[in-house]
Design a protein around this motif. Structure first.
Motif, PDB file in Angstrom:
ATOM      1  N   UNK A 138     -17.082  -4.552  36.077  1.00 43.10           N
ATOM      2  CA  UNK A 138     -16.892  -4.922  37.484  1.00 43.10           C
ATOM      3  C   UNK A 138     -16.952  -3.686  38.366  1.00 43.10           C
ATOM      4  N   UNK A 139     -17.074  -3.920  39.684  1.00 44.26           N
ATOM      5  CA  UNK A 139     -17.002  -2.780  40.597  1.00 44.26           C
ATOM      6  C   UNK A 139     -15.610  -2.604  41.195  1.00 44.26           C
ATOM      7  N   UNK A 140     -14.919  -3.700  41.540  1.00 38.78           N
ATOM      8  CA  UNK A 140     -13.655  -3.585  42.259  1.00 38.78           C
ATOM      9  C   UNK A 140     -12.464  -3.351  41.340  1.00 38.78           C
ATOM     10  N   UNK A 141     -11.551  -2.464  41.801  1.00 40.01           N
ATOM     11  CA  UNK A 141     -10.360  -2.122  41.010  1.00 40.01           C
ATOM     12  C   UNK A 141      -9.525  -3.354  40.683  1.00 40.01           C
ATOM     13  N   UNK A 142      -9.411  -4.280  41.648  1.00 39.31           N
ATOM     14  CA  UNK A 142      -8.567  -5.463  41.380  1.00 39.31           C
ATOM     15  C   UNK A 142      -9.178  -6.370  40.309  1.00 39.31           C
ATOM     16  N   UNK A 168     -11.010  -5.172  37.795  1.00 42.51           N
ATOM     17  CA  UNK A 168     -10.771  -4.443  36.541  1.00 42.51           C
ATOM     18  C   UNK A 168      -9.354  -4.741  36.040  1.00 42.51           C
ATOM     19  N   UNK A 169      -8.385  -4.677  36.978  1.00 41.83           N
ATOM     20  CA  UNK A 169      -7.011  -4.981  36.591  1.00 41.83           C
ATOM     21  C   UNK A 169      -6.896  -6.421  36.083  1.00 41.83           C
ATOM     22  N   UNK A 179      -8.329  -6.808  32.531  1.00 46.07           N
ATOM     23  CA  UNK A 179      -7.487  -6.132  31.529  1.00 46.07           C
ATOM     24  C   UNK A 179      -6.241  -6.980  31.259  1.00 46.07           C
ATOM     25  N   UNK A 180      -5.581  -7.433  32.335  1.00 44.89           N
ATOM     26  CA  UNK A 180      -4.372  -8.243  32.136  1.00 44.89           C
ATOM     27  C   UNK A 180      -4.697  -9.552  31.422  1.00 44.89           C
ATOM     28  N   UNK A 219      -5.724  -8.673  27.581  1.00 47.00           N
ATOM     29  CA  UNK A 219      -4.581  -8.170  26.812  1.00 47.00           C
ATOM     30  C   UNK A 219      -3.501  -9.238  26.612  1.00 47.00           C
ATOM     31  N   UNK A 228     -14.812   0.603  32.156  1.00 48.76           N
ATOM     32  CA  UNK A 228     -15.359   1.799  32.801  1.00 48.76           C
ATOM     33  C   UNK A 228     -14.556   2.082  34.061  1.00 48.76           C
ATOM     34  N   UNK A 229     -13.895   3.236  34.100  1.00 53.67           N
ATOM     35  CA  UNK A 229     -13.064   3.568  35.252  1.00 53.67           C
ATOM     36  C   UNK A 229     -13.333   4.995  35.714  1.00 53.67           C
TER      37      UNK A 229
END
Lengths: 202, 67
Positions: free
Chosen positions: A109-113, A115-116, A119-120, A123, A134-135
């Motif tokens: 993804x491009x946006x940080x939110x 990505x979060x 991951x959440x 996991x 990728x960060x």
């Protein structure tokens, strides 16, 4: 291992890629070239002219859906790869549904939110599944700041700090490095698991 | 108490604290974080109630946009 041995292992595997932008399109093509059996790709966006400084698309594909266009481009690279393309803005429930049968998931993804969110989701809902993120890959230079960190089944590639901005644009060289690092990590996990499981029949 | 925060030893002048308090204490100002304690994900919605104790291994990952 010879390339043929590696390819025959990869050909039985499915890798999910969430996002078909700079990370996703380049990572998918790297994995397709070496013969991963099946790729599950998803994106809701269309190809724009500004994407062509880093994403695996062509001038005459501007305006087309990224997911389906990436599927076309993969076919031209390696027609043996089966591609399942979803034109969708991924929500947590979609991620579980679309990627549950994948051996590995790549976050692209491009946006940080976003990505979060993935991951959440992975996991908590699919904790046994390796997730490669990728960060931090904006700008140019600084090769030595790009690295890989492992936190359980979560693998993160990037420099962990450069955020895209008008004066910190994402560009092919660094985005490509991280996309290919993600692909490289996926290959390592697949081959290591294959050797550990002692499954030499495939 | 002593914790391991992002692979570094860290002394905190308290017996325990929540993940939200740790984020505030360390002045992590990034909007988007992923937090783990002893290998277990602590979801964003659980940070106010997740307790960090002496000896815990804490990971705080900063999400930045780009891709």
């Amino acid at each position: 291992m010879t390339f043929e041995e590696i390819r025959s292992i990869l050909s039985t595997k499915t890798i999910g890629i969430a996002g078909c932008g700079g990370l996703g399109s380049n990572c998918a093509v790297a994995l397709a070239r070496i013969g991963v059996g099946k790729l599950v790709v998803a994106d809701f966006d269309v190809v724009q002219e500004s994407n062509l400084n880093r994403q695996y698309y062509y001038n005459d594909q501007i305006g087309q859906k990224k997911s389906f266009t990436l599927s076309d481009n993969i076919y031209f690279v390696n027609a043996d790869v089966k591609v399942i393309a979803h034109d969708i803005k991924l929500e947590p429930e979609d991620i579980v549904k679309i990627y549950k049968d994948c051996d590995i998931i790549i976050e692209a993804f491009d946006l940080a939110e976003m990505k979060q969110m993935i991951i959440e989701t992975v996991l908590s809902e699919m904790p046994e599944k390796p997730l490669i993120c990728g960060i931090g890959m904006a700008g140019f230079g600084n090769n030595n700041t790009i690295r890989m960190e492992q936190h359980g089944n979560l693998y993160i590639c990037g420099d962990f700090e450069t955020e895209i901005a008008d004066d910190m644009p994402p560009m092919a060289p660094r985005v490509g490095i991280v996309a290919n690092m993600q692909a490289n990590q996926a290959v390592e996990l697949i081959i290591k698991k294959h050797l550990k499981d002692g499954d030499h029949t495939k | 108490m002593e914790i391991i925060l992002n692979n570094r030893n860290e002394t905190i002048e308290k017996d325990s604290l929540t993940m939200a308090e740790l984020i505030k204490l360390k002045n992590y100002t990034f909007k988007m974080l992923v937090t783990k304690v002893n290998g277990q994900l602590v979801k964003k919605v659980d940070r106010e109630t997740s307790i960090i104790k002496d000896g815990d291994k804490v990971v705080v990952l900063h999400m930045v946009s780009g891709g």
